[in-house]
Design a protein around this motif. Sequence first.
Motif, PDB file in Angstrom:
ATOM      1  N   ASP A  98       1.127  -1.114  -0.174  1.00 33.27           N
ATOM      2  CA  ASP A  98       0.218  -0.171   0.067  1.00 33.27           C
ATOM      3  C   ASP A  98       0.286   1.248  -0.182  1.00 33.27           C
ATOM      4  N   LEU A  99       2.066   1.367   0.607  1.00 35.04           N
ATOM      5  CA  LEU A  99       2.752   2.402   1.054  1.00 35.04           C
ATOM      6  C   LEU A  99       3.388   2.785  -0.726  1.00 35.04           C
ATOM      7  N   PHE A 100       4.442   1.197  -0.525  1.00 38.93           N
ATOM      8  CA  PHE A 100       4.726   1.492  -1.235  1.00 38.93           C
ATOM      9  C   PHE A 100       4.092   2.138  -3.155  1.00 38.93           C
ATOM     10  N   GLY A 150      17.595 -12.617  -7.155  1.00 39.21           N
ATOM     11  CA  GLY A 150      16.023 -12.382  -6.773  1.00 39.21           C
ATOM     12  C   GLY A 150      16.321 -11.255  -5.799  1.00 39.21           C
ATOM     13  N   PRO A 151      14.555 -10.993  -5.291  1.00 40.97           N
ATOM     14  CA  PRO A 151      13.554 -12.060  -5.514  1.00 40.97           C
ATOM     15  C   PRO A 151      12.774 -11.232  -6.562  1.00 40.97           C
ATOM     16  N   ASP A 152      12.084 -11.644  -7.623  1.00 36.81           N
ATOM     17  CA  ASP A 152      11.051 -11.056  -7.999  1.00 36.81           C
ATOM     18  C   ASP A 152      10.127  -9.950  -7.755  1.00 36.81           C
ATOM     19  N   GLU A 153       9.867  -9.197  -8.531  1.00 37.18           N
ATOM     20  CA  GLU A 153      10.013  -7.476  -7.893  1.00 37.18           C
ATOM     21  C   GLU A 153       8.549  -7.562  -8.779  1.00 37.18           C
ATOM     22  N   SER A 154       7.834  -8.088  -9.389  1.00 37.94           N
ATOM     23  CA  SER A 154       6.252  -7.934  -9.878  1.00 37.94           C
ATOM     24  C   SER A 154       5.457  -7.404  -8.356  1.00 37.94           C
ATOM     25  N   GLY A 155       5.761  -8.847  -7.241  1.00 39.96           N
ATOM     26  CA  GLY A 155       4.778  -8.842  -6.858  1.00 39.96           C
ATOM     27  C   GLY A 155       4.200  -7.019  -5.686  1.00 39.96           C
ATOM     28  N   LEU A 193       3.941  -3.796  -7.271  1.00 43.24           N
ATOM     29  CA  LEU A 193       2.395  -4.136  -7.730  1.00 43.24           C
ATOM     30  C   LEU A 193       1.199  -4.107  -8.338  1.00 43.24           C
ATOM     31  N   THR A 194       1.348  -5.269  -6.942  1.00 43.17           N
ATOM     32  CA  THR A 194       0.193  -6.138  -7.426  1.00 43.17           C
ATOM     33  C   THR A 194      -0.991  -5.259  -5.714  1.00 43.17           C
TER      34      THR A 194
END
Length: 338
Positions: free
Chosen positions: A253-255, A289-294, A296-297
Amino acid sequence: MANDGEFKRDQNYITTRITADGRDGYPVEPGRYRLVIARACPWANRAAIVRRLLGLEDVLSMGICGPVHDERSWTFDLDPGGKDPVLGIERLQEAFFKRDPEYPRGITVPAIVDIPTGQVVTNDFAQITIDMSLEWTAHHRDGAPELYPERLRDEIDDVASKVFKDVNNGVYQCGFATSQEAYDEAYRRLWDRLDWLSDRLAGRRYLVGDTITEADVRLFTTLVRFDAVYHGHFKCNRHKLSEMPVLWAYTRDLFQTPGFGDTIHFPQIKEHYYVVHKTVNPTGIVPAGPDESGWLTPHGREELGGRPFGDGTPPRPPIEAERVPGPGEGASTAKPAH
């Protein structure tokens, strides 16, 4: 480092303050000072976030050190010629030595430098952000949030103190412990506090009140680094942040809130910790890693109510010279600030 293997942080800083009335000899003046940070550092990250949220970019310029330093100090290796374009120095150490040629302590970021003299004014990271909120008010942007409201200060201070002791500094006490006993104690306090924070945030969107405050800024900069460095590198491995539903949603949320995620440079964060901390990671290998795509979910925290900026508005987008690559944009080096 204590004899019992516990990591002891040196908390003796240059405590001169920049104030509206100039009582320490340094009055608030647009264009006079330069905030020096490193994207890698969580303590410096706080100052970058607060500067963004309050809209101080036009009155307080920002220099950005590279992610790797040696025992002498942070360097401006991201800038052309390896020099800060405003201060004209290669190492932040030079500004500390102009203030005190015998300066005996670590050269830390964030630091604020007086541009006319080239001397560091302060590196007291905790006070720097408070003073941005309380002393620079004449230069806040229209719609700037109230990050340290008087009615909530006691509660903000109480929460922030707990977060500092057990989380902000706690991850370092885990990572730099040199005895099993010291590590075990730091690990216990860290996870007891993270469980406490998870319980606190389960039914409320922000740590104190219904808007973003200084307390959220201080917690965010540790949580956003958790999976990338603290979980493995510092042995804080009971769970990943992404395995803690409440804190993972809170941090996302903050990100995704303007002023937070747009200050985060994951490649520089990882490079700093895994390259500089030779005693912890002797090979200097930086993990992929880790995968950064999460990041923006969807997080779903809006359902808890709350208003990120209170009666204010989001900050403008970062100026081009300070833009960082977002998740999935690759590991390009951040552009230096001018």
